[in-house]
Design an enzyme around this catalytic site. Structure first.
Site, PDB file in Angstrom:
ATOM      1  N   ASP A  34      25.561 -11.845 181.257  1.00  0.00           N
ATOM      2  CA  ASP A  34      24.894 -10.550 181.077  1.00  0.00           C
ATOM      3  C   ASP A  34      24.182 -10.143 182.367  1.00  0.00           C
ATOM      4  O   ASP A  34      23.049 -10.532 182.615  1.00  0.00           O
ATOM      5  CB  ASP A  34      23.901 -10.670 179.911  1.00  0.00           C
ATOM      6  CG  ASP A  34      23.102  -9.385 179.699  1.00  0.00           C
ATOM      7  OD1 ASP A  34      23.325  -8.413 180.441  1.00  0.00           O
ATOM      8  OD2 ASP A  34      22.259  -9.371 178.781  1.00  0.00           O
ATOM      9  N   SER A  39      23.270  -5.436 163.671  1.00  0.00           N
ATOM     10  CA  SER A  39      22.634  -5.862 162.413  1.00  0.00           C
ATOM     11  C   SER A  39      22.419  -4.727 161.436  1.00  0.00           C
ATOM     12  O   SER A  39      22.605  -4.882 160.239  1.00  0.00           O
ATOM     13  CB  SER A  39      21.276  -6.513 162.702  1.00  0.00           C
ATOM     14  OG  SER A  39      21.458  -7.882 162.959  1.00  0.00           O
ATOM     15  N   GLU A  79      28.927  -7.305 180.574  1.00  0.00           N
ATOM     16  CA  GLU A  79      28.294  -6.123 179.971  1.00  0.00           C
ATOM     17  C   GLU A  79      28.039  -5.081 181.042  1.00  0.00           C
ATOM     18  O   GLU A  79      27.541  -5.383 182.122  1.00  0.00           O
ATOM     19  CB  GLU A  79      26.976  -6.502 179.282  1.00  0.00           C
ATOM     20  CG  GLU A  79      26.243  -5.284 178.688  1.00  0.00           C
ATOM     21  CD  GLU A  79      25.084  -5.664 177.753  1.00  0.00           C
ATOM     22  OE1 GLU A  79      25.151  -6.722 177.103  1.00  0.00           O
ATOM     23  OE2 GLU A  79      24.119  -4.870 177.686  1.00  0.00           O
ATOM     24  N   ASP A 107      22.463 -10.806 164.766  1.00  0.00           N
ATOM     25  CA  ASP A 107      21.435 -11.843 164.836  1.00  0.00           C
ATOM     26  C   ASP A 107      20.238 -11.486 163.946  1.00  0.00           C
ATOM     27  O   ASP A 107      19.850 -12.243 163.047  1.00  0.00           O
ATOM     28  CB  ASP A 107      20.987 -12.039 166.299  1.00  0.00           C
ATOM     29  CG  ASP A 107      19.979 -13.164 166.448  1.00  0.00           C
ATOM     30  OD1 ASP A 107      19.791 -13.949 165.501  1.00  0.00           O
ATOM     31  OD2 ASP A 107      19.356 -13.275 167.512  1.00  0.00           O
ATOM     32  N   HIS A 161      19.429  -3.736 170.230  1.00  0.00           N
ATOM     33  CA  HIS A 161      19.114  -5.004 169.556  1.00  0.00           C
ATOM     34  C   HIS A 161      17.936  -4.807 168.616  1.00  0.00           C
ATOM     35  O   HIS A 161      17.020  -4.043 168.911  1.00  0.00           O
ATOM     36  CB  HIS A 161      18.748  -6.078 170.578  1.00  0.00           C
ATOM     37  CG  HIS A 161      19.892  -6.515 171.427  1.00  0.00           C
ATOM     38  ND1 HIS A 161      20.090  -6.083 172.701  1.00  0.00           N
ATOM     39  CD2 HIS A 161      20.916  -7.372 171.161  1.00  0.00           C
ATOM     40  CE1 HIS A 161      21.175  -6.648 173.208  1.00  0.00           C
ATOM     41  NE2 HIS A 161      21.702  -7.434 172.293  1.00  0.00           N
ATOM     42  N   ASP A 181      25.858 -16.521 174.068  1.00  0.00           N
ATOM     43  CA  ASP A 181      25.458 -15.114 174.002  1.00  0.00           C
ATOM     44  C   ASP A 181      24.418 -14.842 175.105  1.00  0.00           C
ATOM     45  O   ASP A 181      23.455 -15.604 175.260  1.00  0.00           O
ATOM     46  CB  ASP A 181      24.832 -14.899 172.603  1.00  0.00           C
ATOM     47  CG  ASP A 181      24.550 -13.452 172.295  1.00  0.00           C
ATOM     48  OD1 ASP A 181      25.224 -12.575 172.860  1.00  0.00           O
ATOM     49  OD2 ASP A 181      23.657 -13.200 171.445  1.00  0.00           O
ATOM     50  N   HIS A 182      24.608 -13.771 175.856  1.00  0.00           N
ATOM     51  CA  HIS A 182      23.627 -13.322 176.868  1.00  0.00           C
ATOM     52  C   HIS A 182      23.225 -14.392 177.890  1.00  0.00           C
ATOM     53  O   HIS A 182      22.025 -14.610 178.122  1.00  0.00           O
ATOM     54  CB  HIS A 182      22.349 -12.787 176.196  1.00  0.00           C
ATOM     55  CG  HIS A 182      22.545 -11.504 175.469  1.00  0.00           C
ATOM     56  ND1 HIS A 182      22.673 -10.287 176.115  1.00  0.00           N
ATOM     57  CD2 HIS A 182      22.661 -11.240 174.147  1.00  0.00           C
ATOM     58  CE1 HIS A 182      22.855  -9.340 175.212  1.00  0.00           C
ATOM     59  NE2 HIS A 182      22.864  -9.882 174.013  1.00  0.00           N
TER      60      HIS A 182
HETATM   61  P1  13P Z   1      21.001  -7.557 166.425  1.00  0.00           P
HETATM   62  O1  13P Z   1      19.631  -7.654 167.000  1.00  0.00           O
HETATM   63  O2  13P Z   1      21.269  -6.163 165.939  1.00  0.00           O
HETATM   64  O3  13P Z   1      21.270  -8.552 165.388  1.00  0.00           O
HETATM   65  O4  13P Z   1      22.034  -7.823 167.634  1.00  0.00           O
HETATM   66  C1  13P Z   1      22.336  -9.149 167.990  1.00  0.00           C
HETATM   67  C2  13P Z   1      23.070  -9.243 169.276  1.00  0.00           C
HETATM   68  O5  13P Z   1      23.519  -8.284 169.853  1.00  0.00           O
HETATM   69  C3  13P Z   1      23.228 -10.593 169.833  1.00  0.00           C
HETATM   70  O6  13P Z   1      23.866 -10.574 171.070  1.00  0.00           O
HETATM   71  O1  G3H Z   2      20.732 -10.412 171.631  1.00  0.00           O
HETATM   72  C1  G3H Z   2      20.446 -11.559 171.458  1.00  0.00           C
HETATM   73  C2  G3H Z   2      19.530 -12.144 170.506  1.00  0.00           C
HETATM   74  O2  G3H Z   2      19.233 -11.323 169.421  1.00  0.00           O
HETATM   75  C3  G3H Z   2      18.290 -12.669 171.208  1.00  0.00           C
HETATM   76  O3  G3H Z   2      18.144 -13.914 170.720  1.00  0.00           O
HETATM   77  O4  G3H Z   2      15.836 -14.826 170.855  1.00  0.00           O
HETATM   78  O5  G3H Z   2      17.826 -16.317 170.841  1.00  0.00           O
HETATM   79  O6  G3H Z   2      17.309 -14.947 172.858  1.00  0.00           O
HETATM   80  P1  G3H Z   2      17.210 -15.067 171.382  1.00  0.00           P
HETATM   81 ZN    ZN Z   3      23.239  -8.876 172.275  1.00  0.00          ZN
END
Ligand code: 13P
Ligand code: G3H
Ligand code: ZN
Length: 287
Positions: free
Chosen positions: A105, A214, A135, A235, A182, A83-84
């Site tokens: 990203d 979320s 993205e 997350d 987020h 992710d990211h």
């Molecule tokens: P939330 O912060 O809404 O849980 O989003 C998580 C997210 O986009 C992880 O890539």
């Molecule tokens: O969007 C991504 C996560 O919510 C950020 O998580 O603290 O593990 O980078 P991280």
């Molecule tokens: Zn995200």
């Protein structure tokens, strides 16, 4: 069964439902997601971030997730995803470890720079059979605008640019910004549903991803799925459930000093969150 993220997303898109991409950080959150998926008979994506790789060790967390799925839910399609990812180096590292799906990203870069960097990642990854999520537009983070109102126009995905971005980069999935954010609280009060439909229409059926899901309630979730979203990222809700349960358990008169008992409670709290999201997203019984 460890399954390609592209396959999971394509099935969701064709089937008119969405899957959850749930962030894990350790054994407890991993087992909670896997157990929820198993009980709900749902495909899921389990994702890890760079920070989690630093915390747990990239190789270790990847193999932890992989083994957990193979031992405990071999019949359930589970994709493992970065992710990211924000640099070419982290993508290379994930490829070395064995991940077959990554997000690059480049959303905070200028359009041309985002295209160039994302395309470089796609060329590298596709040669190795790795799927890439890009993205365009940008999904803000809670608190980044301070106490000011977020200037949403600055963040939103432009549908025509998205059409070009998909063609020019060759990505497999696209994360969109339509008023999503987020963390809790900072969402735009009403997502730009029309914008999403336009992106979906112009982007040739590519799976669209909604980050920051979320705190999205049921009605909005159903609407974005109808308009082309195939995956929602979660997350914060997992973190909150985990930490809340630990705090509350530690307040009990008889605090258990068996770490396993405390963590088991936190795991159960996360499992409940994931099960509820699976229900909302419509992926129950789609495994
Ligand atoms: P939330 O912060 O809404 O849980 O989003 C998580 C997210 O986009 C992880 O890539
Ligand atoms: O969007 C991504 C996560 O919510 C950020 O998580 O603290 O593990 O980078 P991280
Ligand atoms: Zn995200």
């Amino acid at each position: 069964m460890i399954t390609s993220v592209k396959e999971i997303l394509t099935k969701a898109k064709e089937g008119g439902y969405a899957v959850g991409a749930f962030n894990t950080v350790n054994l407890e959150t991993t087992r909670a997601i896997v157990d929820a998926a198993k009980k709900m008979h749902s495909p899921v994506i389990i994702q890890i971030t760079e920070k989690t790789m630093e915390y747990a060790g990239g190789r270790l967390i990847y193999h932890l997730v992989k083994n957990d799925v193979e031992f405990y839910a071999p019949e359930i399609p589970v994709g493992i995803h970065l992710d990211h990812g924000k640099s070419f180096e982290i993508i290379q590292h994930c490829a070395e470890i064995g991940l077959t799906s990554v997000m690059y990203d480049g959303s905070r870069k200028k359009y041309e720079d985002n295209v160039e960097a994302t395309k470089k990642v796609v060329d590298f990854c596709h040669e190795k059979g790795i799927d890439v999520q890009g993205e365009l537009g940008s999904v803000p983070y809670l608190g980044e605008a301070g106490s000011r109102e977020i200037n949403w126009e600055k963040y939103m995905t432009d549908p025509n640019e998205a059409e070009r971005f998909v063609k020019e980069t060759g990505i497999d999935a696209l994360a969109v910004a339509i008023g999503n954010a987020h963390g809790f609280v900072r969402e735009r009060s009403e997502p730009d549903f029309e914008r999403l439909s336009k992106i979906n229409e112009l982007c040739g059926g590519i799976p669209l991803i909604l980050h920051g899901a979320s705190d999205w309630e049921n009605g909005k979730v159903a609407e974005v799925i109808k308009r082309g979203i195939s995956c929602l990222n979660v997350d914060t809700a997992i973190r909150m459930a985990f930490v809340d349960r630990i705090i509350n358990s530690a307040k009990k008169e008889e605090v258990s000093f068996d770490i396993r008992k405390l963590l088991e409670e936190a795991r159960e709290a996360v499992e409940e969150v994931v099960k509820q999201k699976i229900k909302y997203f419509g992926s129950e019984d789609k495994a």
